[in-house]
Design an enzyme around this catalytic site. Structure first.
Site, PDB file in Angstrom:
ATOM      1  N   HIS A   7      -2.508   3.285  -2.958  1.00  0.00           N
ATOM      2  CA  HIS A   7      -2.480   4.693  -2.569  1.00  0.00           C
ATOM      3  C   HIS A   7      -1.307   5.421  -3.235  1.00  0.00           C
ATOM      4  O   HIS A   7      -0.163   4.953  -3.168  1.00  0.00           O
ATOM      5  CB  HIS A   7      -2.360   4.821  -1.051  1.00  0.00           C
ATOM      6  CG  HIS A   7      -3.607   4.440  -0.319  1.00  0.00           C
ATOM      7  ND1 HIS A   7      -4.585   5.342   0.017  1.00  0.00           N
ATOM      8  CD2 HIS A   7      -4.044   3.239   0.137  1.00  0.00           C
ATOM      9  CE1 HIS A   7      -5.564   4.726   0.655  1.00  0.00           C
ATOM     10  NE2 HIS A   7      -5.257   3.446   0.737  1.00  0.00           N
ATOM     11  N   GLY A 164      -8.563   6.700   6.154  1.00  0.00           N
ATOM     12  CA  GLY A 164      -8.121   7.352   7.380  1.00  0.00           C
ATOM     13  C   GLY A 164      -8.266   6.453   8.588  1.00  0.00           C
ATOM     14  O   GLY A 164      -8.398   5.230   8.467  1.00  0.00           O
ATOM     15  N   HIS A 191     -12.972   1.930   2.955  1.00  0.00           N
ATOM     16  CA  HIS A 191     -12.082   1.219   3.869  1.00  0.00           C
ATOM     17  C   HIS A 191     -12.916   0.764   5.079  1.00  0.00           C
ATOM     18  O   HIS A 191     -13.495   1.597   5.785  1.00  0.00           O
ATOM     19  CB  HIS A 191     -10.985   2.154   4.392  1.00  0.00           C
ATOM     20  CG  HIS A 191      -9.827   2.339   3.467  1.00  0.00           C
ATOM     21  ND1 HIS A 191      -9.915   3.042   2.290  1.00  0.00           N
ATOM     22  CD2 HIS A 191      -8.530   1.931   3.578  1.00  0.00           C
ATOM     23  CE1 HIS A 191      -8.724   3.065   1.707  1.00  0.00           C
ATOM     24  NE2 HIS A 191      -7.864   2.391   2.454  1.00  0.00           N
ATOM     25  N   GLU A 194     -10.761  -3.145   8.937  1.00  0.00           N
ATOM     26  CA  GLU A 194      -9.304  -3.215   9.100  1.00  0.00           C
ATOM     27  C   GLU A 194      -8.989  -2.875  10.557  1.00  0.00           C
ATOM     28  O   GLU A 194      -8.858  -3.756  11.394  1.00  0.00           O
ATOM     29  CB  GLU A 194      -8.616  -2.252   8.131  1.00  0.00           C
ATOM     30  CG  GLU A 194      -7.090  -2.314   8.190  1.00  0.00           C
ATOM     31  CD  GLU A 194      -6.428  -1.218   7.361  1.00  0.00           C
ATOM     32  OE1 GLU A 194      -5.226  -1.361   7.106  1.00  0.00           O
ATOM     33  OE2 GLU A 194      -7.088  -0.230   6.998  1.00  0.00           O
ATOM     34  N   ASP A 271      -1.921  -2.014  -1.428  1.00  0.00           N
ATOM     35  CA  ASP A 271      -2.218  -0.917  -0.510  1.00  0.00           C
ATOM     36  C   ASP A 271      -1.232   0.233  -0.709  1.00  0.00           C
ATOM     37  O   ASP A 271      -1.572   1.267  -1.246  1.00  0.00           O
ATOM     38  CB  ASP A 271      -2.229  -1.392   0.940  1.00  0.00           C
ATOM     39  CG  ASP A 271      -3.007  -0.458   1.867  1.00  0.00           C
ATOM     40  OD1 ASP A 271      -3.642   0.501   1.368  1.00  0.00           O
ATOM     41  OD2 ASP A 271      -2.993  -0.686   3.089  1.00  0.00           O
TER      42      ASP A 271
END
Length: 327
Positions: A7, A164, A191, A194, A271
């Site tokens: 990111h 998000g 994503h 997680e 990440d």
């Protein structure tokens, strides 16, 4: 080394944030890089993904002008190049950079420009992934992100993502978004698995995701594991981050090598280098030191990353040649 899940805002160096803040006369809670790092890095005892995401507030504060975005992307990619990286895919949400009047397209243009400047004359290569964001009030902004990704495919942008608060906004709610992405032939990673459980991964697979971001909780459902294995869907795994967000209890409990050894297509990533206080080299070192990763497994993770990357076959072949010579 290759990083497919990185990111932009969560990996900006403290010194870059300070420099951008001074240029824009933005007051920060610290004036030295080491002091500012305390406000940017998530602690080992971080309580949840939502608490982890709070660490993005300061970087986003200084990334709201075209020049700041260009310069931020340039300095980030230069730092990756200095680390000896072979390839990286940097992701960010254009809609998170509109507080001072920019459009999403202006944001993307600035990021592409910074990337082009950093890569000029370099063997190191990078591409951008544009993130749609989970939330209840941004469907049009997400649709615009996909439109722009379609316009910039092959011109710096490789794919889209959905990022998000996964537990608050379930993946299953975003089917329409990815139907639209498929209609424009925009590849996507999501994503999933997680903060959300295996049902999140199942939904992402049903939408046609080319990859899964994290996927650490796949082991909670044998059918999901079987789907991943049968379809050869790569997992973008980020061990240090997963410990901080409480997706796993510790590095020693992380399933990355178990997944790899069971035939899943696993990749290793950072990440957020600054929020998780890590680099891709440190991630590989941790796996060797704490999970007993072998040299052959290291090589396997790299080859999986090349196969999973949003690359042309020609680009893929060149990278595999390099890995074969040096690893």
């Amino acid at each position: 080394m290759i990083d497919l899940h990185l990111h932009f805002d969560g990996s900006l160096l403290p010194r870059t944030i300070l420099e951008l803040a001074r240029e824009q006369q933005i007051e920060l809670p610290a004036e030295e890089p080491d002091e500012l790092k305390l406000f940017l890095a998530a602690p080992e005892d971080c309580g949840s993904l939502n608490e982890y995401l709070e660490k993005f507030d300061l970087p986003l504060l200084v990334l709201q002008t075209k020049e700041a975005i260009r310069k931020g992307m340039y300095t980030l990619l230069c730092s990756l190049k200095e680390q000896g990286m072979l390839y990286a895919e940097v992701r960010f949400a254009p809609q998170s950079h509109l507080r001072k009047g920019l459009t999403q397209e202006e944001v993307v243009k600035a990021a592409v420009l910074g990337m082009q400047e950093a890569l000029a004359g370099s063997f190191f290569q990078a591409k951008l992934i544009l993130c749609c964001m989970r939330g209840g009030d941004n469907p049009e902004a997400n649709k615009k992100t996909i439109q722009i990704a379609g316009s910039y495919l092959g011109r710096g942008v490789a794919a889209i993502d959905l990022a998000g608060a996964e537990a608050l906004f379930p993946t299953a709610d975003y089917e329409e978004l990815f139907v639209y992405a498929r209609s424009l032939s925009v590849p996507f990673t999501i994503h999933a698995g997680e903060a959300g459980g295996p049902e999140s991964i199942r939904a992402a697979l049903s939408f046609g995701a080319a990859r899964i971001g994290h996927g650490v909780r796949a082991r909670e459902d044998e059918e999901v594991l079987a789907l991943l294995r049968e379809r050869g869907i790569p997992l973008e795994m980020c061990p240090t981050s997963n410990v901080q967000t409480k997706a796993v209890g510790s590095i020693r409990k992380h399933p990355i090598l178990d997944y790899l050894r069971s035939g899943l297509r696993v990749t290793l990533n950072t990440d957020n280098m600054t929020v998780s206080d890590t680099t891709i080299e440190r991630e590989y070192s941790r796996l060797a030191r704490e999970l007993g990763m072998t040299k052959e497994e290291h090589r396997q993770l790299l080859y999986h990353a090349v196969d999973a990357a949003f690359l042309t076959e020609e680009e893929r072949g060149r990278m595999k040649d390099v890995i074969g010579r040096i690893v």
